[in-house]
Design a protein around this motif. Structure first.
Motif, short mmCIF file in Angstrom:
data_model
loop_
_atom_site.label_atom_id
_atom_site.label_comp_id
_atom_site.label_asym_id
_atom_site.label_seq_id
_atom_site.Cartn_x
_atom_site.Cartn_y
_atom_site.Cartn_z
N GLN A 69 -2.99 0.71 11.07
CA GLN A 69 -2.33 -0.05 10.00
C GLN A 69 -2.60 0.51 8.60
O GLN A 69 -3.54 0.88 8.30
CB GLN A 69 -2.40 -1.42 10.15
CG GLN A 69 -1.73 -2.37 9.16
CD GLN A 69 -0.19 -2.33 9.49
OE1 GLN A 69 0.21 -2.34 10.45
NE2 GLN A 69 0.75 -2.11 8.07
N THR A 71 -2.97 0.68 4.86
CA THR A 71 -4.04 -0.38 3.97
C THR A 71 -3.92 0.47 2.33
O THR A 71 -3.85 1.55 2.36
CB THR A 71 -5.26 -0.79 4.47
OG1 THR A 71 -6.08 0.55 4.23
CG2 THR A 71 -5.25 -1.24 5.85
N ILE A 95 2.81 -1.55 -1.00
CA ILE A 95 1.24 -1.54 -0.73
C ILE A 95 0.44 -0.99 -2.24
O ILE A 95 -0.41 -1.87 -2.07
CB ILE A 95 1.24 -0.98 0.45
CG1 ILE A 95 1.68 -1.49 1.78
CG2 ILE A 95 -0.59 -0.66 0.81
CD1 ILE A 95 1.59 -0.72 2.95
#
Length: 146
Positions: A69, A71, A95
């Motif tokens: 994922q 991050t 993000i």
């Protein structure tokens, strides 16, 4: 100088691992590292079987791969982030908004071409995506290897 390149797609099982492997091979003689991650990664899964098979059909060893994922830390570590679709740029910036100057389409040098997700669309879609990724990777590698 770019030292760490990150390739991003959605699931991190088709397009981004393909681009990661091809770009890593193209830049093997440099000190540049290439990794990948997904916006909605299928964490822990290996590369999708059709994507892996097409890589192998083109003479590449599709090494062990595990999806991860995306991050903020992964974004921060990268010097250059290559994404498959324009929407992915927006999602990466959600993000980590400070990454604005380092996120580009993998198809930047092909008139900002997007590379659509072949997942669950049949072998022809994977072959097409692979060809587009290969073309884009070649363009980036020529520029990065200077």
């Amino acid at each position: 100088m770019f030292r760490k390149i990150l390739v991003v797609c959605v699931g991190n099982i088709c397009r981004s691992p393909t681009a990661e492997l091809l770009l890593r091979n193209a830049l093997a003689s440099s000190a540049i590292t290439v990794t990948s991650a997904g916006l909605s990664a299928r964490v822990g899964e290996s590369m999708e079987a059709s994507a892996r098979q097409i890589l192998e059909d083109h003479g590449h060893c599709a090494e062990a791969f595990t999806a991860r994922q995306l991050t903020p830390d992964i974004v921060n570590e990268a010097d250059l982030i290559l994404v498959m679709e324009k929407e992915h740029v927006k999602q990466v910036l959600k993000i980590a908004s400070h990454a604005r100057g380092k996120v580009f389409l993998l198809g930047k040098w092909q008139s900002e071409r997007e590379i659509q997700d072949p997942y669950r669309r049949g072998k022809a879609a994977f072959i097409h995506a692979h060809a587009l990724i290969e073309d884009a990777v070649s363009s980036w590698a020529q520029r990065l290897a200077r």
